[in-house]
Design a protein around this motif. Structure first.
Motif, PDB file in Angstrom:
ATOM      1  N   UNK A  67       8.806  19.502  -2.258  1.00  0.00           N
ATOM      2  CA  UNK A  67       9.706  20.452  -2.906  1.00  0.00           C
ATOM      3  C   UNK A  67      10.575  19.800  -3.978  1.00  0.00           C
ATOM      4  N   UNK A  68      10.880  18.507  -3.843  1.00  0.00           N
ATOM      5  CA  UNK A  68      11.738  17.824  -4.812  1.00  0.00           C
ATOM      6  C   UNK A  68      10.936  17.157  -5.922  1.00  0.00           C
ATOM      7  N   UNK A  69       9.631  17.323  -5.913  1.00  0.00           N
ATOM      8  CA  UNK A  69       8.773  16.665  -6.891  1.00  0.00           C
ATOM      9  C   UNK A  69       8.228  17.678  -7.879  1.00  0.00           C
ATOM     10  N   UNK A  70       8.007  17.247  -9.113  1.00  0.00           N
ATOM     11  CA  UNK A  70       7.385  18.138 -10.079  1.00  0.00           C
ATOM     12  C   UNK A  70       5.887  18.197  -9.820  1.00  0.00           C
ATOM     13  N   UNK A  71       5.198  19.067 -10.564  1.00  0.00           N
ATOM     14  CA  UNK A  71       3.780  19.317 -10.291  1.00  0.00           C
ATOM     15  C   UNK A  71       2.939  18.060 -10.441  1.00  0.00           C
ATOM     16  N   UNK A  72       3.236  17.245 -11.448  1.00  0.00           N
ATOM     17  CA  UNK A  72       2.440  16.050 -11.698  1.00  0.00           C
ATOM     18  C   UNK A  72       2.585  15.033 -10.577  1.00  0.00           C
ATOM     19  N   UNK A  73       3.823  14.775 -10.171  1.00  0.00           N
ATOM     20  CA  UNK A  73       4.066  13.789  -9.104  1.00  0.00           C
ATOM     21  C   UNK A  73       3.564  14.321  -7.760  1.00  0.00           C
ATOM     22  N   UNK A  74       3.713  15.622  -7.526  1.00  0.00           N
ATOM     23  CA  UNK A  74       3.190  16.206  -6.279  1.00  0.00           C
ATOM     24  C   UNK A  74       1.692  15.971  -6.158  1.00  0.00           C
ATOM     25  N   UNK A  89      -0.035  13.604  -7.574  1.00  0.00           N
ATOM     26  CA  UNK A  89      -0.279  12.176  -7.352  1.00  0.00           C
ATOM     27  C   UNK A  89      -0.021  11.794  -5.903  1.00  0.00           C
ATOM     28  N   UNK A  90       1.040  12.321  -5.306  1.00  0.00           N
ATOM     29  CA  UNK A  90       1.355  12.007  -3.915  1.00  0.00           C
ATOM     30  C   UNK A  90       0.254  12.530  -2.996  1.00  0.00           C
ATOM     31  N   UNK A  91      -0.223  13.744  -3.258  1.00  0.00           N
ATOM     32  CA  UNK A  91      -1.284  14.306  -2.424  1.00  0.00           C
ATOM     33  C   UNK A  91      -2.566  13.485  -2.567  1.00  0.00           C
ATOM     34  N   UNK A  92      -2.909  13.128  -3.796  1.00  0.00           N
ATOM     35  CA  UNK A  92      -4.145  12.376  -4.023  1.00  0.00           C
ATOM     36  C   UNK A  92      -4.060  10.948  -3.510  1.00  0.00           C
ATOM     37  N   UNK A  93      -2.926  10.278  -3.780  1.00  0.00           N
ATOM     38  CA  UNK A  93      -2.794   8.851  -3.445  1.00  0.00           C
ATOM     39  C   UNK A  93      -2.358   8.606  -2.007  1.00  0.00           C
ATOM     40  N   UNK A 100       0.831  -1.202   0.000  1.00  0.00           N
ATOM     41  CA  UNK A 100       0.000   0.000   0.000  1.00  0.00           C
ATOM     42  C   UNK A 100       0.868   1.255   0.000  1.00  0.00           C
ATOM     43  N   UNK A 101       1.937   1.233   0.778  1.00  0.00           N
ATOM     44  CA  UNK A 101       2.844   2.385   0.848  1.00  0.00           C
ATOM     45  C   UNK A 101       3.536   2.617  -0.488  1.00  0.00           C
ATOM     46  N   UNK A 102       3.943   1.545  -1.151  1.00  0.00           N
ATOM     47  CA  UNK A 102       4.608   1.670  -2.456  1.00  0.00           C
ATOM     48  C   UNK A 102       3.690   2.380  -3.446  1.00  0.00           C
ATOM     49  N   UNK A 103       2.421   2.038  -3.437  1.00  0.00           N
ATOM     50  CA  UNK A 103       1.463   2.678  -4.344  1.00  0.00           C
ATOM     51  C   UNK A 103       1.165   4.109  -3.911  1.00  0.00           C
ATOM     52  N   UNK A 104       1.012   4.330  -2.619  1.00  0.00           N
ATOM     53  CA  UNK A 104       0.684   5.664  -2.117  1.00  0.00           C
ATOM     54  C   UNK A 104       1.786   6.675  -2.412  1.00  0.00           C
ATOM     55  N   UNK A 105       3.039   6.233  -2.360  1.00  0.00           N
ATOM     56  CA  UNK A 105       4.173   7.135  -2.571  1.00  0.00           C
ATOM     57  C   UNK A 105       4.690   7.107  -4.009  1.00  0.00           C
ATOM     58  N   UNK A 106       3.918   6.502  -4.912  1.00  0.00           N
ATOM     59  CA  UNK A 106       4.257   6.481  -6.345  1.00  0.00           C
ATOM     60  C   UNK A 106       5.641   5.890  -6.599  1.00  0.00           C
ATOM     61  N   UNK A 107       5.958   4.812  -5.901  1.00  0.00           N
ATOM     62  CA  UNK A 107       7.263   4.165  -6.036  1.00  0.00           C
ATOM     63  C   UNK A 107       7.243   2.980  -6.994  1.00  0.00           C
ATOM     64  N   UNK A 111      -2.793  23.246  -2.812  1.00  0.00           N
ATOM     65  CA  UNK A 111      -3.372  22.164  -2.029  1.00  0.00           C
ATOM     66  C   UNK A 111      -4.050  22.668  -0.752  1.00  0.00           C
ATOM     67  N   UNK A 112      -4.169  23.980  -0.597  1.00  0.00           N
ATOM     68  CA  UNK A 112      -4.739  24.533   0.628  1.00  0.00           C
ATOM     69  C   UNK A 112      -6.191  24.121   0.829  1.00  0.00           C
ATOM     70  N   UNK A 113      -6.915  23.912  -0.270  1.00  0.00           N
ATOM     71  CA  UNK A 113      -8.343  23.590  -0.139  1.00  0.00           C
ATOM     72  C   UNK A 113      -8.570  22.227   0.507  1.00  0.00           C
ATOM     73  N   UNK A 114      -7.511  21.417   0.630  1.00  0.00           N
ATOM     74  CA  UNK A 114      -7.636  20.100   1.252  1.00  0.00           C
ATOM     75  C   UNK A 114      -7.408  20.143   2.764  1.00  0.00           C
ATOM     76  N   UNK A 115      -6.929  21.276   3.261  1.00  0.00           N
ATOM     77  CA  UNK A 115      -6.529  21.363   4.667  1.00  0.00           C
ATOM     78  C   UNK A 115      -7.726  21.608   5.571  1.00  0.00           C
TER      79      UNK A 115
END
Length: 258
Positions: free
Chosen positions: A104-111, A113-117, A37-44, A140-144
């Motif tokens: 900060x080290x992720x591009x917009x697309x991966x960021x 995905x990480x937030x969503x997943x 589950x963690x591997x999928x959640x962190x897009x690894x 991502x403020x609207x999710x807080x």
């Protein structure tokens, strides 16, 4: 407080010389369900597929053979695994996961995905896990549930200030997806008095933070620094290899050269 477990992922990920799996488990017992589950959640998963030995790929000291984004997501995976493991096996505890600018080290697309997943994953939301994210990415403020703004005090540059916004995130910006500071900046510029209102104070801090944001971020969705592997007979090997030695007498040619 008593009965609370904390997990932490730093901006500069701490990676040690061991397989990726061991870096994520970090001495916790292996739970196959949580690990997958963690591997999928962190897009690894795409990264594992590009490695010859998947999650058993050996990482060099300080993650020398990984990109910045890969190190960041492995560090995040460690914190998420720790949080989910304690949430499952210690249900009496409250879980708090601290994430220090992990995007900060992720591009917009991966960021995204990480937030969503990961950050909004049902197991994180329903598992009594409080997520505290430090980030400059206001999209991502609207999710807080609660927003806290940190910055220098415009009235005193030598003092830091903290502004807590307790209202609904949807009212923080008219459009949370766009970085529109105009409604704050206008009120700030129109104020000529020496005493600033909370809105003016917040506007200046947000504007300064926006100006200090890095313009370019390292893309990680393409394989970059791959595992340093020695190809021998068309087979990849790990970084650390078993020493090869010859057994027998010394050849005459070597003695002549000596």
């Amino acid at each position: 407080k008593k009965g609370t477990h904390f997990s932490f992922s730093s901006q500069q990920s701490w990676i040690f010389n061991a397989p990726i799996k061991d870096n994520i488990l970090f001495h916790l017992p292996f739970d196959h369900e949580i690990f997958d589950k963690v591997v999928s959640m962190c897009c690894l998963r795409p990264d594992f597929d590009s490695f010859a030995f998947k999650e058993m790929t050996e990482i060099g000291e300080k993650g020398i053979n990984l990109s910045g984004g890969q190190k960041s997501r492995i560090g995040l995976g460690r914190a998420v695994y720790d949080a989910l493991f304690h949430s499952k096996h210690h249900p009496e505890k409250s879980i708090v996961i601290l994430l220090d600018d992990i995007l900060s080290a992720l591009d917009a697309n991966v960021s995204a995905q990480v937030v969503d997943n990961c950050l909004t994953h049902p197991d994180m939301v329903q598992g009594r896990i409080t997520r505290i994210l430090v980030s400059h990415q206001i999209q991502f403020l609207h999710l807080a549930d609660q927003i806290v703004v940190l910055g220098s005090d415009p009235l005193d540059p030598h003092r830091s200030s903290i502004i807590s916004f307790d209202g609904p995130p949807s009212s923080f910006f008219e459009d949370p997806i766009s970085s529109s500071f105009s409604m704050f900046s206008t009120s700030s510029s129109s104020s000529s008095s020496s005493t600033q209102s909370p809105d003016d104070h917040l506007a200046k801090i947000l504007t300064e933070n926006e100006e200090n944001q890095p313009q370019e971020q390292e893309p990680i969705n393409e394989p970059e620094k791959k595992v340093v592997a020695i190809k021998e007979e068309k087979e990849s090997t790990q970084i650390t290899q078993e020493e090869l030695r010859q057994v027998g007498s010394i050849k005459l040619s070597i003695l002549k050269d000596y």
